[in-house]
Design an enzyme around this catalytic site. Sequence first.
Site, PDB file in Angstrom:
ATOM      1  N   TRP A 122       0.786  -1.222   0.000  1.00 12.33           N
ATOM      2  CA  TRP A 122       0.000   0.000   0.000  1.00 12.33           C
ATOM      3  C   TRP A 122       0.821   1.277   0.000  1.00 12.33           C
ATOM      4  O   TRP A 122       0.330   2.335  -0.402  1.00 12.33           O
ATOM      5  CB  TRP A 122      -0.983  -0.019   1.172  1.00 12.33           C
ATOM      6  CG  TRP A 122      -2.022  -1.063   0.958  1.00 12.33           C
ATOM      7  CD1 TRP A 122      -2.094  -2.290   1.544  1.00 12.33           C
ATOM      8  CD2 TRP A 122      -3.102  -1.011   0.026  1.00 12.33           C
ATOM      9  NE1 TRP A 122      -3.152  -3.006   1.047  1.00 12.33           N
ATOM     10  CE2 TRP A 122      -3.796  -2.236   0.100  1.00 12.33           C
ATOM     11  CE3 TRP A 122      -3.559  -0.039  -0.870  1.00 12.33           C
ATOM     12  CZ2 TRP A 122      -4.921  -2.522  -0.681  1.00 12.33           C
ATOM     13  CZ3 TRP A 122      -4.673  -0.319  -1.641  1.00 12.33           C
ATOM     14  CH2 TRP A 122      -5.334  -1.545  -1.546  1.00 12.33           C
ATOM     15  N   GLU A 123       2.072   1.183   0.418  1.00 11.77           N
ATOM     16  CA  GLU A 123       2.927   2.368   0.333  1.00 11.77           C
ATOM     17  C   GLU A 123       3.411   2.564  -1.100  1.00 11.77           C
ATOM     18  O   GLU A 123       3.551   3.695  -1.563  1.00 11.77           O
ATOM     19  CB  GLU A 123       4.132   2.226   1.276  1.00 11.77           C
ATOM     20  CG  GLU A 123       3.788   2.308   2.750  1.00 11.77           C
ATOM     21  CD  GLU A 123       3.272   3.672   3.158  1.00 11.77           C
ATOM     22  OE1 GLU A 123       3.572   4.666   2.479  1.00 11.77           O
ATOM     23  OE2 GLU A 123       2.535   3.744   4.169  1.00 11.77           O
ATOM     24  N   GLY A 124       3.656   1.462  -1.802  1.00 14.60           N
ATOM     25  CA  GLY A 124       4.155   1.565  -3.168  1.00 14.60           C
ATOM     26  C   GLY A 124       5.655   1.799  -3.182  1.00 14.60           C
ATOM     27  O   GLY A 124       6.227   2.356  -2.239  1.00 14.60           O
TER      28      GLY A 124
END
Length: 270
Positions: A122-124
């Site tokens: 989700w942070e990428g």
Amino acid sequence: MKLFSLALFAALSATSFAKTYPVTGNTVNCRSGPGTSYAVKKSYKKGQNVSISCQTSGTSVSGNNIWDKTSDGCYIADHYVKTGVNGYVTTKCGGSSGGGGGSSGSYCKKINTAGVNLVAQWEGFVASPKPDPIGLPTVGYGHLCQKKGCAEVKYKFPLSKTTAKQLLSDDLPKYTKCLAGYLNSKVKLNDNQLAALTSWTFNVGCGNVKTSTLVKRLNKGESPNTVAGQELPKWRMAGGRVMQGLVNRRKAEIKLFKTASSKQAYPKCQ
């Protein structure tokens, strides 16, 4: 009467000569809580003096995670206030009671692989420092730069996914630590639950977690699954607007949180 007059004079003097500090940014927002996701209550202009009643930690802004509570009852990022020091200049908000922390230090210091992968997903991945969706400089898997150009990072840029995972592994324990410090001994969490809450803490910041209803409810002894299911979805705002990415991330955190596990992670690590 004389004693009353002296007391009144002392109170007025304390108010009149309270230490004030100038705002350095142009039109700096003062928010309802110590973070960029909180509602804007008012704004200060550059050069305007503010009186700080207490300070706390929150969303990091340009490497500074201190937020100042002003006499207006709202919070302003310390980065935009010229206090003359790189640190606290007054008492911490809430005193020593904090968020009710009762961690013995025997909790799991590192979260499980499922949690690390969730955060990374989700942070990428960002190979070299660049602003995130709300303008804060990040690199790797959500590492918020503390110095210009992320000079504090010991890995060479551009990062590979391997070195980015190593950087993430370096970063995560401090978020697990602050989370554990806000929870009391009533709270019992397995490894998936601790990992999911660490992901949330990494995303919203320790200051926001400390003052959250989620932590308060857990510390009261409420069911962890109920609390997580009801409270995590509320954390969907960034930069003053709902972010679909945060909505989806909260769903993923809840899914991990509610995944059964027999391994205890807090308050003791199995």
